[in-house]
Design an enzyme around this catalytic site. Structure first.
Site, PDB file in Angstrom:
ATOM      1  N   ASP A  48     -22.316 -14.979 -38.735  1.00 37.73           N
ATOM      2  CA  ASP A  48     -22.849 -15.008 -37.493  1.00 37.73           C
ATOM      3  C   ASP A  48     -23.209 -15.274 -35.957  1.00 37.73           C
ATOM      4  O   ASP A  48     -23.768 -15.972 -35.297  1.00 37.73           O
ATOM      5  CB  ASP A  48     -24.052 -13.802 -37.322  1.00 37.73           C
ATOM      6  CG  ASP A  48     -23.808 -12.524 -38.486  1.00 37.73           C
ATOM      7  OD1 ASP A  48     -22.766 -12.049 -38.746  1.00 37.73           O
ATOM      8  OD2 ASP A  48     -25.263 -13.219 -38.943  1.00 37.73           O
ATOM      9  N   GLU A  73     -23.345  -2.251 -36.402  1.00 42.32           N
ATOM     10  CA  GLU A  73     -23.945  -3.050 -36.168  1.00 42.32           C
ATOM     11  C   GLU A  73     -23.516  -4.671 -35.075  1.00 42.32           C
ATOM     12  O   GLU A  73     -22.412  -3.679 -34.202  1.00 42.32           O
ATOM     13  CB  GLU A  73     -24.618  -3.953 -37.510  1.00 42.32           C
ATOM     14  CG  GLU A  73     -23.177  -4.606 -37.923  1.00 42.32           C
ATOM     15  CD  GLU A  73     -23.567  -5.273 -40.006  1.00 42.32           C
ATOM     16  OE1 GLU A  73     -24.370  -5.751 -40.135  1.00 42.32           O
ATOM     17  OE2 GLU A  73     -22.546  -5.922 -40.517  1.00 42.32           O
TER      18      GLU A  73
END
Length: 224
Positions: A22, A209
């Site tokens: 991420d 997401e």
């Protein structure tokens, strides 16, 4: 005109000594800083690696570069030692903001799937502090119940030209994968560590997401 891409050899991947999921990039003083989820293996009672449930993530790894080829490892932010209430530190996002006392940095992270926290510092490398001692956004925040936002995580921050901060977050499909309406945006307070409005619903198409927001800069050519 076609441009060839230069191979960067062993500079890719940018980090091999630890995991870095991420990644979120910030430019400051001609360096690019990457803030990454500190994923780690999970082992069973015999020491064998088992399927990861992401329950042991409470760190953020930081690296930086001035040329995007050579990278400096700045180590790990132990989020749970700064924000002692935090159990997790998923999907970080960071911003810099010019204030009366100089540049401040605000690092937002997901406390698993049920809240967003924030740390702040006068440097992109810390030391960091927990300004409030609690989650910035929780299940008690309006429009953020588990039925409305299945996954209360993956923050993204934007500081507008006037210095106003906005935080984007959320995810999960619920019963409607095409229009889950599980994304939220909220206006941050002057301190960047509080909310001055209730989070508002967004409806990006097929959101699953990883909220993200970027500012597009453009110029207008006034010449005849």
């Amino acid at each position: 005109m076609k441009k060839s891409l230069k191979k960067i050899g062993n500079a890719n991947p940018v980090m091999t000594q630890r995991f870095g999921a991420d990644p979120y990039a910030m430019v400051y003083e001609d360096r690019v800083y990457l803030y990454m989820t500190g994923d780690d293996f999970i082992y069973d009672e015999t020491g064998e690696i088992k399927e990861n449930n992401y329950s042991n993530i409470y760190t953020i790894n930081v690296i930086s570069s001035s040329d995007l080829v050579n990278w400096t490892d700045h180590g790990t932010i132990k989020v749970n030692e700064v924000a002692t209430w935090a159990k997790h530190s998923w999907a970080p996002t960071i911003c810099k903001r010019e204030e009366k006392n100089g540049t401040m940095f605000y690092l937002y992270f997901a406390n698993g799937g049920d809240g967003i926290g924030v740390l702040r510092s006068k440097s992109p490398l810390g030391p960091w502090e927990d300004p409030s001692g609690k989650r910035l956004i929780s299940r008690d925040t309006p429009n953020c119940s588990s039925s409305e936002v299945p996954w209360l995580f993956d923050p993204a921050v934007l500081v507008d030209d006037d210095g106003t901060g906005y935080l984007y977050f959320g995810g999960g499909t619920g019963t409607d994968s095409e229009h889950p309406k599980s994304a939220r945006v909220v206006k941050l307070g002057e301190d960047m560590c509080s909310l001055v409005s209730d989070p508002e619903e967004l409806d990006p198409y097929y959101l699953f997401e990883d909220s993200e927001i970027n500012c597009l800069l453009y110029t207008s050519d006034a010449a005849d």
